[in-house]
Design a protein around this motif. Structure first.
Motif, PDB file in Angstrom:
ATOM      1  N   GLY A  38     -18.811 -12.133  16.633  1.00 54.17           N
ATOM      2  CA  GLY A  38     -19.443 -10.844  16.873  1.00 54.17           C
ATOM      3  C   GLY A  38     -20.893 -10.833  16.409  1.00 54.17           C
ATOM      4  O   GLY A  38     -21.346 -11.704  15.668  1.00 54.17           O
ATOM      5  N   ASP A  39     -21.636  -9.802  16.842  1.00 54.36           N
ATOM      6  CA  ASP A  39     -23.055  -9.719  16.509  1.00 54.36           C
ATOM      7  C   ASP A  39     -23.303  -9.547  15.021  1.00 54.36           C
ATOM      8  O   ASP A  39     -24.332 -10.002  14.504  1.00 54.36           O
ATOM      9  CB  ASP A  39     -23.701  -8.557  17.274  1.00 54.36           C
ATOM     10  CG  ASP A  39     -23.843  -8.842  18.761  1.00 54.36           C
ATOM     11  OD1 ASP A  39     -23.645 -10.009  19.151  1.00 54.36           O
ATOM     12  OD2 ASP A  39     -24.151  -7.912  19.518  1.00 54.36           O
ATOM     13  N   ALA A  40     -22.389  -8.876  14.325  1.00 54.00           N
ATOM     14  CA  ALA A  40     -22.570  -8.674  12.882  1.00 54.00           C
ATOM     15  C   ALA A  40     -22.661 -10.004  12.156  1.00 54.00           C
ATOM     16  O   ALA A  40     -23.498 -10.184  11.257  1.00 54.00           O
ATOM     17  CB  ALA A  40     -21.418  -7.845  12.316  1.00 54.00           C
ATOM     18  N   GLY A  41     -21.819 -10.960  12.557  1.00 52.77           N
ATOM     19  CA  GLY A  41     -21.811 -12.261  11.891  1.00 52.77           C
ATOM     20  C   GLY A  41     -22.902 -13.191  12.365  1.00 52.77           C
ATOM     21  O   GLY A  41     -23.563 -13.844  11.562  1.00 52.77           O
ATOM     22  N   SER A  42     -23.126 -13.248  13.686  1.00 49.77           N
ATOM     23  CA  SER A  42     -24.096 -14.209  14.212  1.00 49.77           C
ATOM     24  C   SER A  42     -25.516 -13.844  13.804  1.00 49.77           C
ATOM     25  O   SER A  42     -26.299 -14.712  13.393  1.00 49.77           O
ATOM     26  CB  SER A  42     -23.979 -14.300  15.736  1.00 49.77           C
ATOM     27  OG  SER A  42     -24.236 -13.050  16.344  1.00 49.77           O
ATOM     28  N   GLY A  43     -25.867 -12.557  13.906  1.00 47.61           N
ATOM     29  CA  GLY A  43     -27.212 -12.145  13.493  1.00 47.61           C
ATOM     30  C   GLY A  43     -27.429 -12.363  12.007  1.00 47.61           C
ATOM     31  O   GLY A  43     -28.503 -12.813  11.580  1.00 47.61           O
ATOM     32  N   TYR A  44     -26.392 -12.071  11.217  1.00 45.14           N
ATOM     33  CA  TYR A  44     -26.475 -12.262   9.764  1.00 45.14           C
ATOM     34  C   TYR A  44     -26.703 -13.731   9.432  1.00 45.14           C
ATOM     35  O   TYR A  44     -27.585 -14.072   8.624  1.00 45.14           O
ATOM     36  CB  TYR A  44     -25.195 -11.769   9.118  1.00 45.14           C
ATOM     37  CG  TYR A  44     -25.140 -11.952   7.618  1.00 45.14           C
ATOM     38  CD1 TYR A  44     -25.726 -11.021   6.769  1.00 45.14           C
ATOM     39  CD2 TYR A  44     -24.483 -13.044   7.051  1.00 45.14           C
ATOM     40  CE1 TYR A  44     -25.672 -11.177   5.396  1.00 45.14           C
ATOM     41  CE2 TYR A  44     -24.432 -13.204   5.677  1.00 45.14           C
ATOM     42  CZ  TYR A  44     -25.024 -12.267   4.855  1.00 45.14           C
ATOM     43  OH  TYR A  44     -24.970 -12.442   3.487  1.00 45.14           O
TER      44      TYR A  44
END
Length: 335
Positions: free
Chosen positions: A210-216
């Motif tokens: 998900g975006d929460a993990g990849s962006g982080y």
């Protein structure tokens, strides 16, 4: 021994949290539904990368208490990473407009650079160069690109997790080789938290990041590379070498799409790793190949740079074959 126990605890916590997030996603129907642009064929829970965010964020005070992390760096990682993860979490549940995501990304990058103390010196052929405000601006754009390219590269099972684990462990080794043993624990911590998630995401994936993990992850890896340059300027080149697979594939793909006038924020399947996964009919060979490239090609070159080799020469040695691979698999060429 205490440090190993700490890392094991982080790994187990991330492992458990990913399982809980998978249960939550199934109950709330937070699923990634396949479409013509997808590289998967079955509806799959998403948002598991939040386990990495929580695992790292909750463990950072431990590093601070062990004096392996300064207060300034703690706030840089907490503030910037937390904002990117929050925006990604919201986007995973209710898609946000690209412009608002980008505003948040720049805000997080500026926060991180300010708390790190600005941009570190560059070392080129033995000379140290301080770029001042220009360097700080370049550092901000670098962080924004890192967090977005990581999102772009999170398109097949296990790839983003494998990148975080191998780069994190390799970064810890670079600190050891350069004599900065006290700095090893932070990248190792990121690797441990990512490994707990990777257990559930390794091909065939049972949950997506998900975006929460990849962006982080993209932002934190970017911040770690800048932090490494503050420890020793040549380590920035070493970290850029370690991140070479993602940087080369994403940058070449984006450049080719821009040249054709395409909207780069729209979903597509033209990254080299996506083409390769279709060529081989599975995600596993590509994900394993990236791990092997990181450990047996990029890490030796990065180690040479960390021990005193010229950074620009190392970048050239590392990136030229990667560009060749990306061209071989038609990165950025329309489907």
């Amino acid at each position: 021994m205490m440090e190993l126990g700490f890392l094991l605890l982080v790994f187990l916590a991330s492992l458990l949290m990913t399982w809980l997030l998978r249960r939550y996603a199934l109950l709330r129907n937070v699923l990634d539904i396949p479409n013509q642009r997808s590289s998967h064929t079955l509806p799959t829970p998403r948002g598991g990368g939040l386990a990495i965010v929580l695992g790292v964020s909750l463990a950072l005070p431990g590093l601070f208490l062990w004096e392996g992390l300064t207060a300034q760096h703690l706030w840089a990682l907490w503030g910037a990473g937390g904002l990117v993860a929050l925006v990604g979490f919201i986007d995973d549940h209710r898609p946000l407009a690209a412009r608002w995501r980008l505003v948040a990304h720049f805000a997080a990058a500026i926060w991180g650079v300010v708390w790190l103390g600005g941009a570190p010196d560059l070392e080129i052929f033995g000379a140290r160069i301080n770029l001042g405000w220009l360097g700080a601006a370049l550092a901000v754009f670098y962080l924004v690109w890192m967090l977005n390219l990581y999102n772009f590269m999170d398109g097949i099972d296990g790839i983003a997790g494998v990148e975080a684990v191998t780069v994190g462990l390799a970064g810890a080794l670079l600190y050891a080789l350069s004599g900065h043993l006290d700095a090893m624990l932070l990248p190792a911590l990121l690797a441990a938290a990512s490994a707990g998630f990777l257990f559930w995401n390794f091909p065939p994936a049972r949950i997506f990041m998900g975006d929460a993990g990849s962006g982080y992850l993209g932002l934190i890896l970017g911040l770690l590379s800048l932090q490494a340059a503050w420890v020793e300027p040549r380590l920035l080149w070493a970290w850029l070498i370690l991140l070479g697979v993602f940087i080369v594939d994403a940058t070449l793909t984006l450049g080719r799409r821009l040249c054709r006038g395409e909207k780069v924020y729209q979903a597509h399947r033209s990254h080299a790793y996506q083409v390769a996964s279709r060529h081989y009919g599975r995600h596993l060979p590509v994900t394993v190949a990236i791990a092997l490239i990181n450990l047996f090609w990029l890490l030796p070159i990065a180690s040479w740079v960390a021990l005193g080799g010229e950074g620009l020469v190392g970048i050239l040695l590392a990136y030229v074959p990667l560009v060749g691979l990306a061209v071989r698999f038609k990165a950025g060429i329309a489907d």
